[in-house]
Structures are given as structure tokens and as C-alpha cells.
Design a protein around this motif. Structure first.
Motif, PDB file in Angstrom:
ATOM      1  N   VAL A 102       0.846  -1.203   0.000  1.00 48.31           N
ATOM      2  CA  VAL A 102       0.000   0.000   0.000  1.00 48.31           C
ATOM      3  C   VAL A 102       0.883   1.255   0.000  1.00 48.31           C
ATOM      4  CG1 VAL A 102      -1.763   1.308   1.267  1.00 48.31           C
ATOM      5  CG2 VAL A 102      -1.841  -1.200   1.247  1.00 48.31           C
ATOM      6  N   LEU A 176      -8.529  -2.217  -0.142  1.00 47.52           N
ATOM      7  CA  LEU A 176      -7.477  -3.152   0.254  1.00 47.52           C
ATOM      8  C   LEU A 176      -7.973  -4.595   0.122  1.00 47.52           C
ATOM      9  CD1 LEU A 176      -4.664  -3.622   1.395  1.00 47.52           C
ATOM     10  CD2 LEU A 176      -5.572  -3.283   3.697  1.00 47.52           C
ATOM     11  N   LEU A 212      -4.561   1.101   7.101  1.00 54.58           N
ATOM     12  CA  LEU A 212      -4.022   0.460   5.898  1.00 54.58           C
ATOM     13  C   LEU A 212      -2.587  -0.026   6.068  1.00 54.58           C
ATOM     14  CD1 LEU A 212      -5.437   2.957   3.240  1.00 54.58           C
ATOM     15  CD2 LEU A 212      -6.320   0.682   3.786  1.00 54.58           C
TER      16      LEU A 212
END
Ligand code: GDP
Length: 296
Positions: A102, A176, A212
Motif C-alpha cells: 500500500v 485493500l 491500511l
């Protein structure tokens, strides 16, 4: 960019002509020129002071090799210290994690986050052969979400759409999940910016960061902001565990000082520079090349 710095340094070489070695007294004038040139280039004052102190320390007593003039030797010291203040070695984008890696994009509105997200997607797809998913958490500006969708189409990245009423955290988590299920190598998360530092914005992006757990949190900053870039960089680096910087709009009439200040202020390396509006206008950052460019 950097014209004055380059010009002033060539004058420095002339003032040191004929000296056998560099001494405290004969480098005074040269140091003053460097100091003025840096200030004119919009380098932040603490950074200028630090750089001058380092150059002074290294230059004094520097035996001049027979192949060099003292002026060249002095400029050589400045060159080394410019590289060192920009972080020394080139630092690569870190993707070493279980996919999806990410990448969180942070910065003020207009800094170039969305454009840089698109450029980064293109770079990852073409240079690194990665499968990339783009998502925008900027729920306040539907135009920004649409702009990212357009960039996804242009770069061949996948785009994760936003449902009406979703909060940034929900969008990030859903993206995600989608990236995991669809085997994306990289998820680039564009975020909302504000015109200035604002607590709500910082809280929102901090929550996204926690949720995240990005391998890269890139602070996107406009080089044209000059001294303001430094203040913004400081605020973001205090609020977020940044891993690197994208310095945009270096193609404009920025005086370039931000390139020297940002690493010093944030402690984080510049990883990319934006050198054009178009999608190919992204370059990896090399401190040595930038130092050479500064010295002309
Ligand atoms: P955001 O609000 O941070 O997402 O900023 P945008 O990505 O929308 O960029 C704001 C403006 O800056 C747009 O007009 C971009 O085309 C422009 N821009 C972004 N990066 C660069 C760059 O490296 N060079 C130039 N010349 N323009 C850029």
C-alpha cells in the motif's frame, strides 16, 4: 532554477584563484556567496546554516590536490555537502512486503497528489511490471475521484470506485480487500488535501495510515511553495510516519530550495520528482545528480 547559485559559485572559484590552500580567511567570501545563493534559492535558514557549517569544517585545511585549483576544491566540498544534505544515496521505493503493497499519498490540495498517483501507477506498471489498483479517498471532491479514474484508464491501472456515502476509512478498507482478492501488487491510495494544515485532514489521514498500514507514506509537496513547503513538510512529518517525499513542479519557476530543505526538515528522502504535468513527468531522485545540476 538554481541560476544564481551556479553563477555565484563560479565567482567563488575566481576569488580563490592563486591560493595554495583553503583557509578560514580566504574562504570567508566564498562562504558568503554560497550562503546568499542558497537563501536566494529559497533554502530554509536552518538548512543554510547547517550546510555552511559543514562546508566550512570540511574546506578548512583541505589540502588542494595539484590537479585542482583551490576554487575547484572548494566547489568539490560544496558538491559533497549538497549531496549529503539531500540524503546521500538514492533511496528506492520500498515494495518489500506481502502484496498488496500500500502506498499512501499525503499532502495539501493542489500539491500534485492525484497527478503523482497516476504517474506512479504508470511507472510501476511499465518499469516494475506491477499490477496496480488506484483508489481515491477524497470524498469532498468528486472531481478529484473522477480525475484519478481517468488517470487509471490512461495508465492501464485498475480503479476502485467509491460508493455514495462511504467514509474514507471504509473506502480504503474495501479497496485493500479488493486488491487482496484480485492479486494486485500495489494499491495506491490518494487522499483529500486542504488548502492549509488542518486538524480534520490530519486526523483523517492518520486514521487511514493506521488502518491500511502502508509500506510507503509519501508526502507530496509543490517545489514552487518555497519556504512554505518546509513548514508543510514539518507539519506532515510530525503527524504521520512518512517514508518519503515526492517533490512536484520542479519544471516550473521554482527556485529549487525545497529540494535541499525537505530531507533536512522531515528526515525522509525525496524518492521522486515531478518534472511535467504529463504522466511521463516523474523521475526517481538522485541526490548526486541534483547536486551537479545545482552547481551547473
Ligand atoms: P492534488 O490536489 O494534490 O491532487 O493536485 P493535482 O494532482 O490535482 O495537481 C494540481 C495541479 O498541478 C494540476 O494542474 C497538475 O497538472 C499540476 N501538476 C502536478 N504535478 C506537476 C508537475 O510535476 N509539474 C507541473 N508542471 N504540474 C504539475
Amino acid at each position: 532554477m538554481f541560476e544564481n547559485l551556479t553563477g555565484r559559485l563560479s565567482d567563488v572559484i575566481k576569488t580563490l584563484k592563486g591560493e595554495a590552500r583553503l583557509t578560514e580567511s580566504n574562504i570567508q567570501k566564498a562562504l558568503r556567496e554560497v550562503r546568499l545563493a542558497l537563501l536566494e534559492a529559497d533554502v530554509a535558514l536552518p538548512v543554510v546554516k547547517d550546510l555552511i557549517a559543514r562546508v566550512k569544517e570540511k574546506a578548512i585545511g583541505h589540502e588542494v590536490m595539484s590537479s585542482l585549483t583551490p576554487g575547484q576544491a572548494f566547489v568539490g566540498v560544496v558538491h559533497q555537502e549538497l549531496i549529503s544534505i539531500m540524503g546521500g544515496e538514492k533511496e528506492d521505493l520500498n515494495l518489500s512486503t506481502t502484496p498488496p503493497a500500500v502506498i499512501l499519498m499525503a499532502g495539501l490540495q493542489g500539491a500534485g497528489k492525484t497527478t503523482s498517483s497516476g504517474k506512479l501507477a504508470k511507472w510501476l506498471i511499465e518499469q516494475k511490471k506491477k499490477k496496480v489498483l488506484l483508489v481515491s479517498c477524497d470524498i469532498y471532491r468528486p472531481a478529484a475521484i473522477h480525475q484519478l479514474e481517468l488517470l487509471a484508464t490512461q495508465t492501464g491501472a485498475d480503479f476502485f470506485p467509491v460508493q455514495n456515502g462511504q467514509k474514507p476509512g471504509e473506502i480504503g478498507a474495501a479497496a485493500l480487500d479488493y486488491a487482496r482478492k484480485h492479486h494486485h501488487d500495489v494499491l495506491i491510495v490518494d487522499t483529500a488535501g486542504r488548502l492549509g494544515i488542518d486538524e480534520a485532514m490530519m486526523n483523517e489521514i492518520s486514521e487511514l495510515e493506521t488502518l491500511l498500514n502502508p509500506i510507503e507514506t509519501l508526502f507530496v509537496v509543490d517545489a514552487m511553495q518555497g519556504q512554505d513547503a518546509v513548514n508543510t513538510a514539518k507539519a506532515f512529518s510530525e503527524a504521520l510516519p512518512l517514508t518519503g517525499v515526492v517533490l512536484t513542479k520542479l519544471d516550473g519557476d521554482a527556485r529549487g530550495g525545497a529540494a535541499l530543505s525537505v530531507k533536512h526538515v522531515t528526515g525522509k528522502p525525496i524518492k521522486f520528482t515531478g518534472i511535467a504535468e504529463k504522466l511521463t513527468g516523474l523521475e526517481t531522485f538522485h541526490p548526486d545528480r541534483m547536486a551537479s545540476r545545482i552547481l551547473g
